[in-house]
Design a protein around this motif. Structure first.
Motif, PDB file in Angstrom:
ATOM      1  N   THR A 267       0.828  -1.196   0.000  1.00 37.06           N
ATOM      2  CA  THR A 267       0.000   0.000   0.000  1.00 37.06           C
ATOM      3  C   THR A 267       0.866   1.250   0.000  1.00 37.06           C
ATOM      4  O   THR A 267       0.548   2.245  -0.664  1.00 37.06           O
ATOM      5  CB  THR A 267      -0.928   0.003   1.233  1.00 37.06           C
ATOM      6  N   GLU A 268       1.989   1.213   0.729  1.00 36.33           N
ATOM      7  CA  GLU A 268       2.846   2.389   0.830  1.00 36.33           C
ATOM      8  C   GLU A 268       3.651   2.620  -0.443  1.00 36.33           C
ATOM      9  O   GLU A 268       3.720   3.741  -0.958  1.00 36.33           O
ATOM     10  CB  GLU A 268       3.813   2.233   2.016  1.00 36.33           C
ATOM     11  N   VAL A 269       4.268   1.575  -0.961  1.00 37.47           N
ATOM     12  CA  VAL A 269       5.169   1.706  -2.113  1.00 37.47           C
ATOM     13  C   VAL A 269       4.400   1.754  -3.424  1.00 37.47           C
ATOM     14  O   VAL A 269       4.806   2.403  -4.377  1.00 37.47           O
ATOM     15  CB  VAL A 269       6.176   0.538  -2.122  1.00 37.47           C
ATOM     16  N   GLY A 270       3.256   1.081  -3.477  1.00 36.34           N
ATOM     17  CA  GLY A 270       2.593   0.831  -4.748  1.00 36.34           C
ATOM     18  C   GLY A 270       3.187  -0.428  -5.347  1.00 36.34           C
ATOM     19  O   GLY A 270       3.765  -1.265  -4.641  1.00 36.34           O
ATOM     20  N   VAL A 271       3.086  -0.587  -6.658  1.00 31.99           N
ATOM     21  CA  VAL A 271       3.688  -1.745  -7.310  1.00 31.99           C
ATOM     22  C   VAL A 271       5.189  -1.500  -7.419  1.00 31.99           C
ATOM     23  O   VAL A 271       5.630  -0.503  -7.988  1.00 31.99           O
ATOM     24  CB  VAL A 271       3.084  -1.977  -8.700  1.00 31.99           C
ATOM     25  N   GLY A 272       5.982  -2.422  -6.839  1.00 31.76           N
ATOM     26  CA  GLY A 272       7.423  -2.260  -6.875  1.00 31.76           C
ATOM     27  C   GLY A 272       8.032  -2.858  -8.122  1.00 31.76           C
ATOM     28  O   GLY A 272       8.501  -2.155  -9.007  1.00 31.76           O
ATOM     29  N   PHE A 273       8.016  -4.186  -8.231  1.00 33.08           N
ATOM     30  CA  PHE A 273       8.637  -4.861  -9.356  1.00 33.08           C
ATOM     31  C   PHE A 273       8.018  -6.237  -9.502  1.00 33.08           C
ATOM     32  O   PHE A 273       7.287  -6.710  -8.629  1.00 33.08           O
ATOM     33  CB  PHE A 273      10.151  -5.001  -9.151  1.00 33.08           C
ATOM     34  N   ASP A 297      17.309  -0.809  -2.219  1.00 34.17           N
ATOM     35  CA  ASP A 297      18.456  -0.721  -1.337  1.00 34.17           C
ATOM     36  C   ASP A 297      18.214  -1.657  -0.157  1.00 34.17           C
ATOM     37  O   ASP A 297      17.061  -1.879   0.238  1.00 34.17           O
ATOM     38  CB  ASP A 297      18.658   0.717  -0.851  1.00 34.17           C
ATOM     39  N   ILE A 298      19.282  -2.233   0.369  1.00 36.84           N
ATOM     40  CA  ILE A 298      19.178  -3.088   1.550  1.00 36.84           C
ATOM     41  C   ILE A 298      19.946  -2.417   2.674  1.00 36.84           C
ATOM     42  O   ILE A 298      21.149  -2.159   2.553  1.00 36.84           O
ATOM     43  CB  ILE A 298      19.737  -4.507   1.276  1.00 36.84           C
ATOM     44  N   ARG A 299      19.251  -2.125   3.763  1.00 34.78           N
ATOM     45  CA  ARG A 299      19.856  -1.449   4.908  1.00 34.78           C
ATOM     46  C   ARG A 299      19.614  -2.277   6.159  1.00 34.78           C
ATOM     47  O   ARG A 299      18.454  -2.493   6.538  1.00 34.78           O
ATOM     48  CB  ARG A 299      19.262  -0.047   5.084  1.00 34.78           C
ATOM     49  N   SER A 300      20.689  -2.736   6.769  1.00 32.80           N
ATOM     50  CA  SER A 300      20.603  -3.577   7.972  1.00 32.80           C
ATOM     51  C   SER A 300      19.686  -4.769   7.737  1.00 32.80           C
ATOM     52  O   SER A 300      18.919  -5.166   8.626  1.00 32.80           O
ATOM     53  CB  SER A 300      20.113  -2.755   9.173  1.00 32.80           C
ATOM     54  N   GLY A 301      19.764  -5.323   6.535  1.00 31.57           N
ATOM     55  CA  GLY A 301      18.973  -6.503   6.207  1.00 31.57           C
ATOM     56  C   GLY A 301      17.532  -6.225   5.840  1.00 31.57           C
ATOM     57  O   GLY A 301      16.782  -7.158   5.553  1.00 31.57           O
ATOM     58  N   ILE A 302      17.117  -4.957   5.805  1.00 35.84           N
ATOM     59  CA  ILE A 302      15.737  -4.583   5.469  1.00 35.84           C
ATOM     60  C   ILE A 302      15.709  -3.995   4.067  1.00 35.84           C
ATOM     61  O   ILE A 302      16.561  -3.187   3.693  1.00 35.84           O
ATOM     62  CB  ILE A 302      15.177  -3.550   6.471  1.00 35.84           C
ATOM     63  N   LEU A 303      14.717  -4.392   3.273  1.00 31.09           N
ATOM     64  CA  LEU A 303      14.572  -3.877   1.913  1.00 31.09           C
ATOM     65  C   LEU A 303      13.911  -2.503   1.931  1.00 31.09           C
ATOM     66  O   LEU A 303      12.868  -2.310   2.560  1.00 31.09           O
ATOM     67  CB  LEU A 303      13.727  -4.850   1.082  1.00 31.09           C
ATOM     68  N   TRP A 304      14.534  -1.555   1.254  1.00 33.56           N
ATOM     69  CA  TRP A 304      13.977  -0.215   1.037  1.00 33.56           C
ATOM     70  C   TRP A 304      13.744  -0.044  -0.460  1.00 33.56           C
ATOM     71  O   TRP A 304      14.516  -0.553  -1.277  1.00 33.56           O
ATOM     72  CB  TRP A 304      14.935   0.869   1.527  1.00 33.56           C
ATOM     73  N   LEU A 305      12.682   0.674  -0.826  1.00 30.58           N
ATOM     74  CA  LEU A 305      12.351   0.885  -2.233  1.00 30.58           C
ATOM     75  C   LEU A 305      12.036   2.346  -2.488  1.00 30.58           C
ATOM     76  O   LEU A 305      11.429   3.025  -1.639  1.00 30.58           O
ATOM     77  CB  LEU A 305      11.134   0.044  -2.650  1.00 30.58           C
ATOM     78  N   GLY A 318       3.607   6.678  10.884  1.00 27.80           N
ATOM     79  CA  GLY A 318       3.604   5.241  10.687  1.00 27.80           C
ATOM     80  C   GLY A 318       4.295   4.768   9.425  1.00 27.80           C
ATOM     81  O   GLY A 318       4.346   3.567   9.165  1.00 27.80           O
ATOM     82  N   ILE A 319       4.827   5.687   8.610  1.00 26.98           N
ATOM     83  CA  ILE A 319       5.497   5.322   7.357  1.00 26.98           C
ATOM     84  C   ILE A 319       6.915   5.878   7.385  1.00 26.98           C
ATOM     85  O   ILE A 319       7.118   7.081   7.557  1.00 26.98           O
ATOM     86  CB  ILE A 319       4.738   5.865   6.133  1.00 26.98           C
ATOM     87  N   GLU A 320       7.898   5.002   7.224  1.00 19.66           N
ATOM     88  CA  GLU A 320       9.295   5.417   7.270  1.00 19.66           C
ATOM     89  C   GLU A 320       9.783   5.682   5.853  1.00 19.66           C
ATOM     90  O   GLU A 320       9.921   4.766   5.042  1.00 19.66           O
ATOM     91  CB  GLU A 320      10.137   4.334   7.938  1.00 19.66           C
ATOM     92  N   ILE A 321      10.051   6.942   5.557  1.00 13.25           N
ATOM     93  CA  ILE A 321      10.512   7.355   4.236  1.00 13.25           C
ATOM     94  C   ILE A 321      11.620   8.381   4.418  1.00 13.25           C
ATOM     95  O   ILE A 321      11.509   9.282   5.248  1.00 13.25           O
ATOM     96  CB  ILE A 321       9.343   7.923   3.389  1.00 13.25           C
ATOM     97  N   ASP A 322      12.717   8.214   3.673  1.00 19.86           N
ATOM     98  CA  ASP A 322      13.833   9.144   3.843  1.00 19.86           C
ATOM     99  C   ASP A 322      13.721  10.315   2.876  1.00 19.86           C
ATOM    100  O   ASP A 322      12.786  10.389   2.058  1.00 19.86           O
ATOM    101  CB  ASP A 322      15.177   8.422   3.725  1.00 19.86           C
ATOM    102  N   CYS A 328      10.802   2.350   3.684  1.00 22.26           N
ATOM    103  CA  CYS A 328      11.149   1.120   4.382  1.00 22.26           C
ATOM    104  C   CYS A 328      10.015   0.110   4.237  1.00 22.26           C
ATOM    105  O   CYS A 328       8.865   0.392   4.587  1.00 22.26           O
ATOM    106  CB  CYS A 328      11.404   1.408   5.867  1.00 22.26           C
ATOM    107  N   SER A 329      10.347  -1.086   3.725  1.00 22.82           N
ATOM    108  CA  SER A 329       9.322  -2.103   3.495  1.00 22.82           C
ATOM    109  C   SER A 329       8.995  -2.905   4.745  1.00 22.82           C
ATOM    110  O   SER A 329       7.909  -3.480   4.849  1.00 22.82           O
ATOM    111  CB  SER A 329       9.788  -3.069   2.397  1.00 22.82           C
ATOM    112  N   GLY A 330       9.965  -2.978   5.675  1.00 22.98           N
ATOM    113  CA  GLY A 330       9.774  -3.829   6.851  1.00 22.98           C
ATOM    114  C   GLY A 330      10.027  -5.298   6.574  1.00 22.98           C
ATOM    115  O   GLY A 330       9.837  -6.143   7.459  1.00 22.98           O
ATOM    116  N   ASP A 331      10.486  -5.611   5.370  1.00 26.38           N
ATOM    117  CA  ASP A 331      10.756  -7.000   4.988  1.00 26.38           C
ATOM    118  C   ASP A 331      12.239  -7.310   5.134  1.00 26.38           C
ATOM    119  O   ASP A 331      13.092  -6.609   4.569  1.00 26.38           O
ATOM    120  CB  ASP A 331      10.324  -7.263   3.542  1.00 26.38           C
ATOM    121  N   GLN A 332      12.535  -8.372   5.880  1.00 33.93           N
ATOM    122  CA  GLN A 332      13.909  -8.807   6.066  1.00 33.93           C
ATOM    123  C   GLN A 332      14.329  -9.663   4.874  1.00 33.93           C
ATOM    124  O   GLN A 332      13.587 -10.561   4.449  1.00 33.93           O
ATOM    125  CB  GLN A 332      14.033  -9.622   7.349  1.00 33.93           C
ATOM    126  N   VAL A 333      15.513  -9.397   4.327  1.00 31.09           N
ATOM    127  CA  VAL A 333      16.004 -10.136   3.162  1.00 31.09           C
ATOM    128  C   VAL A 333      17.452 -10.536   3.399  1.00 31.09           C
ATOM    129  O   VAL A 333      18.135 -10.002   4.274  1.00 31.09           O
ATOM    130  CB  VAL A 333      15.892  -9.305   1.860  1.00 31.09           C
TER     131      VAL A 333
END
Length: 444
Positions: A267-273, A297-305, A318-322, A328-333
């Motif tokens: 919902t936050e990112v929309g369609v990524g890939f 990008d992968i930061r501390s093992g978390i996927l960012w898009l 509630g949404i982490e965006i730089d 920040c997706s909140g997904d560990q990779v």
């Protein structure tokens, strides 16, 4: 951005939406729909409707005519819906029944909102989506029709797809299917989700469904339906959950002629890939260049898009965006050889005897065991170790519980850390999914 009604009018298909109970929406129906005179340009409206055809009528009528549309799942409790409407500054809540005012929000039925009014100069309507919150109110995420439809593929003539809709159309995944059908040149089959999955599959097969999107959980359930092979699918899409290799393999075997892809979207990112090579995870080359101009990008093992187009701004609650637009997706990779593999949600990590265990990682191993149809892994409290791994299993028809239990333990011991091996295996008749088609994770 051209309003939704005008984009629908540009398509060739006459019968745009086929719904349950013999209902349908024609292109002319959607072209003609507008708003009632009392709906002004500054109005912010929340919609909470159970019939997908009514949701489509409402969206078509409102886009370009009001300041904002808040899409709410009909599964939300009424008090939560009103609270979200207030949080989004909506003055009107459109739902199936009840005409009254609640906490300053006017509640009305859809026919009280619809009319024939259409503005000569369309407005830039904000589309507000909600996430599936686990504590407190769900997050409200701003979008526009442009950000929501940027991945829509356009078709025409004999190649036009016939999409099946298994999702709630007010959830992000469901809305993507609706927009693909409405403005991508195809048709939509909106099934009655209150019926059995077998009945839903039958309706889609009878109406020639060629494109279908579902979560891996829904796909595994669909493969348990005896007549699933009657679906004339050309495109299979997975999303919303980790697309594990056993599920991808099962779909390739079940629909050998269909194109198979799994998409990353939120919902936050929309369609990524999307990934179309039939393998779990995604190529590590996506870190340099991902499809659709999305940056990863992968930061501390978390996927960012960073999507190429977004309505999000830093500072949203509630949404982490730089400041560069990475979300920040909140997904560990983890990166393994030439693949980026999803481990699970960072928020879902289990602590088992001091060892970090992802439920999804255990589930991926259990799914490789013959006889396992669906699995859900959770942590069960233990006075000794603090927590134990609980695996709840739905078996394929005819599978033996004793044999499958032994094989699950053997397979997990060979592939997982000792602490991650299920200490408790419980067989169940089935699992619940939420409005987004995802497995409803519960505490053991």
């Amino acid at each position: 951005m051209t309003p939704l009604a005008q984009q629908i009018a540009q398509q060739q298909a006459d019968a745009v939406v086929l719904g349950p109970h013999g209902r349908s929406l024609m292109r002319g129906d959607l072209q003609a729909v507008g708003v009632a005179p009392h709906i002004g340009p500054d109005t912010r409206i929340a919609i909470r409707l159970s019939d997908p055809l009514d949701v489509i009528r409402a969206l078509t009528a409102l886009d370009g005519q009001v300041a904002a549309i808040l899409l709410l799942s009909h599964a939300l409790p009424p008090k939560t819906a009103v609270a979200l409407a207030r949080a989004a500054d909506c003055t009107i809540l459109v739902q199936d029944d009840v005409a009254e005012t609640r906490d300053g929000v006017a509640v009305m039925m859809i026919d009280d909102m619809l009319g024939s009014e259409r503005r000569s100069e369309p407005l830039a309507t904000a589309w507000l989506m909600t996430t599936s919150g686990t504590t407190g109110l769900p997050k409200i995420v701003p979008h526009t029709l442009r950000t929501l439809s940027r991945s829509v593929s356009r078709f025409a003539g004999a190649t036009a797809p016939i999409w099946g809709l298994l999702y709630d159309p007010t959830r992000f995944a469901g809305l993507q299917v609706v927009l693909q059908a409405l403005i991508g040149g195809g048709q939509l089959i909106a099934v009655d989700t209150a019926k059995t999955l077998a009945d839903q599959v039958s309706m889609m097969a009878e109406n020639g469904c060629t494109h279908l999107s579902a979560t891996p959980t829904l796909w595994r359930r669909l493969l348990m339906v005896p007549d699933y092979a009657k679906l004339p699918l050309r495109q299979i899409t997975l999303g919303g959950e980790i697309a594990d290799q056993p599920t991808l393999n099962a779909l390739r075997a079940g629909f050998p002629d269909a194109r198979l892809s799994h998409i990353y979207a939120s919902t936050e990112v929309g369609v990524g890939f999307s990934v179309t090579d039939g393998l779990a995870g995604l190529p590590s080359s996506y870190l340099d260049k991902a499809p659709g101009n999305v940056r990863l990008d992968i930061r501390s093992g978390i996927l960012w898009l960073r999507p190429p187009l977004t309505a999000l701004q830093p500072g949203l609650p509630g949404i982490e965006i730089d400041n560069e637009g990475y979300i920040c997706s909140g997904d560990q990779v983890e990166v393994s050889n030439d693949r980026i593999l999803f481990l699970g949600r960072a928020s879902g990590l289990m602590n088992i005897g001091g060892v970090k265990v992802y439920p999804e990682a255990v589930e991926a191993v259990v799914k490789t065991v013959p006889g396992v149809a669906l699995v859900q892994v959770s942590a069960k409290r233990s006075p000794v170790t603090g927590a134990l791994v609980l695996a709840e299993i739905q078996l394929d028809a005819g599978a033996d519980q004793t044999e499958t239990r032994l094989l699950i333990i053997k397979t997990c011991r060979a592939s997982l850390e000792r602490e991650a091996v299920p200490a408790i295996i419980r067989f169940v008749d089935g699992f619940k999914t939420n409005a987004a088609g995802k497995l409803m994770r519960t505490k053991g």
